[in-house]
Design a protein around this motif. Structure first.
Motif, PDB file in Angstrom:
ATOM      1  N   SER A 108       0.839  -1.194   0.000  1.00 45.59           N
ATOM      2  CA  SER A 108       0.000   0.000   0.000  1.00 45.59           C
ATOM      3  C   SER A 108       0.872   1.241   0.000  1.00 45.59           C
ATOM      4  O   SER A 108       1.802   1.366   0.805  1.00 45.59           O
ATOM      5  N   GLY A 109       0.569   2.154  -0.903  1.00 46.89           N
ATOM      6  CA  GLY A 109       1.391   3.346  -1.051  1.00 46.89           C
ATOM      7  C   GLY A 109       2.565   3.146  -1.977  1.00 46.89           C
ATOM      8  O   GLY A 109       3.344   4.066  -2.209  1.00 46.89           O
ATOM      9  N   GLY A 110       2.688   1.934  -2.518  1.00 43.06           N
ATOM     10  CA  GLY A 110       3.800   1.639  -3.404  1.00 43.06           C
ATOM     11  C   GLY A 110       3.661   2.299  -4.759  1.00 43.06           C
ATOM     12  O   GLY A 110       2.580   2.754  -5.154  1.00 43.06           O
ATOM     13  N   ALA A 111       4.743   2.339  -5.491  1.00 42.34           N
ATOM     14  CA  ALA A 111       4.772   2.997  -6.792  1.00 42.34           C
ATOM     15  C   ALA A 111       3.942   2.213  -7.807  1.00 42.34           C
ATOM     16  O   ALA A 111       3.872   0.982  -7.767  1.00 42.34           O
ATOM     17  N   CYS A 153      -4.657   3.204  -8.852  1.00 45.36           N
ATOM     18  CA  CYS A 153      -3.352   3.838  -9.035  1.00 45.36           C
ATOM     19  C   CYS A 153      -3.628   5.326  -9.186  1.00 45.36           C
ATOM     20  O   CYS A 153      -4.149   5.779 -10.203  1.00 45.36           O
ATOM     21  N   THR A 154      -3.319   6.073  -8.146  1.00 47.20           N
ATOM     22  CA  THR A 154      -3.705   7.482  -8.052  1.00 47.20           C
ATOM     23  C   THR A 154      -2.501   8.391  -8.277  1.00 47.20           C
ATOM     24  O   THR A 154      -1.376   8.070  -7.862  1.00 47.20           O
ATOM     25  N   CYS A 155      -2.749   9.506  -8.930  1.00 45.06           N
ATOM     26  CA  CYS A 155      -1.667  10.467  -9.175  1.00 45.06           C
ATOM     27  C   CYS A 155      -1.154  11.047  -7.859  1.00 45.06           C
ATOM     28  O   CYS A 155      -1.931  11.412  -6.977  1.00 45.06           O
ATOM     29  N   SER A 163       7.843   6.744 -10.437  1.00 47.40           N
ATOM     30  CA  SER A 163       6.483   6.664 -10.981  1.00 47.40           C
ATOM     31  C   SER A 163       5.660   7.879 -10.561  1.00 47.40           C
ATOM     32  O   SER A 163       5.850   8.423  -9.476  1.00 47.40           O
ATOM     33  N   PRO A 164       4.700   8.294 -11.402  1.00 46.64           N
ATOM     34  CA  PRO A 164       3.833   9.422 -11.045  1.00 46.64           C
ATOM     35  C   PRO A 164       2.667   9.012 -10.152  1.00 46.64           C
ATOM     36  O   PRO A 164       1.931   9.861  -9.673  1.00 46.64           O
ATOM     37  N   GLY A 165       2.498   7.690  -9.931  1.00 48.55           N
ATOM     38  CA  GLY A 165       1.344   7.226  -9.172  1.00 48.55           C
ATOM     39  C   GLY A 165       1.723   6.362  -7.992  1.00 48.55           C
ATOM     40  O   GLY A 165       2.876   5.938  -7.828  1.00 48.55           O
ATOM     41  N   TYR A 166       0.726   6.085  -7.142  1.00 47.64           N
ATOM     42  CA  TYR A 166       0.912   5.221  -5.983  1.00 47.64           C
ATOM     43  C   TYR A 166      -0.390   4.446  -5.759  1.00 47.64           C
ATOM     44  O   TYR A 166      -1.467   4.862  -6.195  1.00 47.64           O
ATOM     45  N   CYS A 167      -0.325   3.305  -5.098  1.00 44.92           N
ATOM     46  CA  CYS A 167      -1.507   2.506  -4.787  1.00 44.92           C
ATOM     47  C   CYS A 167      -2.199   3.099  -3.566  1.00 44.92           C
ATOM     48  O   CYS A 167      -1.641   3.093  -2.460  1.00 44.92           O
ATOM     49  N   GLU A 168      -3.407   3.600  -3.779  1.00 44.20           N
ATOM     50  CA  GLU A 168      -4.126   4.305  -2.718  1.00 44.20           C
ATOM     51  C   GLU A 168      -4.733   3.340  -1.712  1.00 44.20           C
ATOM     52  O   GLU A 168      -5.017   2.178  -2.010  1.00 44.20           O
ATOM     53  N   GLN A 171      -8.424  13.379   2.571  1.00 40.84           N
ATOM     54  CA  GLN A 171      -6.972  13.538   2.560  1.00 40.84           C
ATOM     55  C   GLN A 171      -6.251  12.432   3.319  1.00 40.84           C
ATOM     56  O   GLN A 171      -5.023  12.405   3.327  1.00 40.84           O
ATOM     57  N   ALA A 172      -7.017  11.509   3.930  1.00 49.13           N
ATOM     58  CA  ALA A 172      -6.393  10.306   4.489  1.00 49.13           C
ATOM     59  C   ALA A 172      -5.889   9.478   3.314  1.00 49.13           C
ATOM     60  O   ALA A 172      -6.670   8.990   2.509  1.00 49.13           O
ATOM     61  N   THR A 173      -4.610   9.338   3.194  1.00 56.82           N
ATOM     62  CA  THR A 173      -4.044   8.783   1.971  1.00 56.82           C
ATOM     63  C   THR A 173      -2.716   8.101   2.240  1.00 56.82           C
ATOM     64  O   THR A 173      -2.071   8.342   3.276  1.00 56.82           O
TER      65      THR A 173
END
Length: 282
Positions: free
Chosen positions: A137-140, A157-159, A168-173, A222-224
């Motif tokens: 979680s939170g990984g690229a 996969c969120t920007c 990477s421009p994204g992360y696993c939300e 904003q919990a992310t």
């Protein structure tokens, strides 16, 4: 002359030359912008929604406004708003029907995650189930395929909010069930009862006087797991940033930034397009 645009169902004053009713009859009748009713011609091609011509409780189907279908009624999934607000068409099982959102316990067949109490469907058996955690979680990530779970489902996969161009421009939300978000749950119940299905959150909040509740929802979102946070102070006016700070011992207060100012502006003018919204890559 610039005028504030009102949509069908919003409160209006026929004597106010600073506002104009769009969509539907395009007239202020008995204090509300009048929408179209049963079998009256509508157009589903508006940018902001397919049902903007229709009155509350109706939707635009094949060029005509028709009543939304009640709980338990047979549905076919041919329109996102064919069921009454707070319901969705469950296409799984022997009888496709309109069912309440977040009503199905684990183990029940569902075609839509928002019908499940868990907000998740196990893709192997098409049943509501708790979402297994990501391996990272939170990984690229570069696409949702990089956010695979044990049951074969994929996450979002969120920007990144503040990407420096490296990696990477994204992360696993994070995957948090909607029912575990108290502010959002209040907002969901409020919007179902008071707002048309195509209204934006900002328009709904301005029309119903619930800007403070929407600000709480935005803060809650904003919990992310975003590894690029916190956003530098210099970027707060470019992005939707709400800070939660101590207001008194044992209390917290949401400090509204750009998003809250946008809500206030909306109450006085036309709908805004809030900058910096977080998007999904794929």
């Amino acid at each position: 002359v610039c005028r504030r645009t009102l949509w069908a169902g919003q409160r209006c004053d026929a004597a106010d030359n600073q506002t104009v009713c769009l969509y539907g009859f395009q007239q202020c009748v008995d204090g509300f912008c009048k929408g179209l009713g049963t079998n009256e011609p509508c157009w589903a091609g508006y940018r902001d929604g397919e049902d903007l011509d229709c009155q509350f409780g109706w939707y635009c189907l094949r060029g005509l406004c028709v009543p939304q279908l009640p709980n338990g009624h047979t549905c076919f999934g041919e329109h996102t708003s064919e069921c009454v607000r707070g319901h969705r068409c469950n296409l799984s099982g022997k009888h496709t029907h309109c069912a309440p959102e977040y009503s199905l316990p684990d183990g029940m067949l569902s075609s839509d995650g928002r019908l499940c109490q868990s907000s998740h469907i196990n893709p192997e058996v098409k049943e509501c189930a708790l979402a297994p955690p990501y391996d990272d979680s939170g990984g690229a990530c570069f696409s949702s395929a990089d956010c695979a779970r044990e049951d074969g489902s994929t996450g979002d996969c969120t920007c990144k909010r503040w990407w420096n161009g490296m990696g990477s421009p994204g992360y696993c939300e994070l995957a948090v069930p909607d029912r575990e978000k108290p502010a959002w749950l209040r907002w969901w119940e409020h919007s179902i009862a008071n707002c048309q299905q195509n209204w934006s959150e900002e328009r709904c909040a301005a029309e119903t006087g619930e800007a403070a509740l929407l600000t709480m929802v935005l803060a809650e979102r904003q919990a992310t797991a975003d590894p690029s946070l916190p956003v530098p102070d210099c970027a707060h006016d470019l992005l939707k940033v709400l800070s939660v700070a101590a207001d008194a011992p044992g209390r917290t207060a949401v400090r509204p930034g750009t998003a809250a100012r946008a809500l206030a502006a909306l109450a006085l003018a036309a709908v805004i397009q809030a900058p910096g919204a977080v998007g999904s890559i794929a």
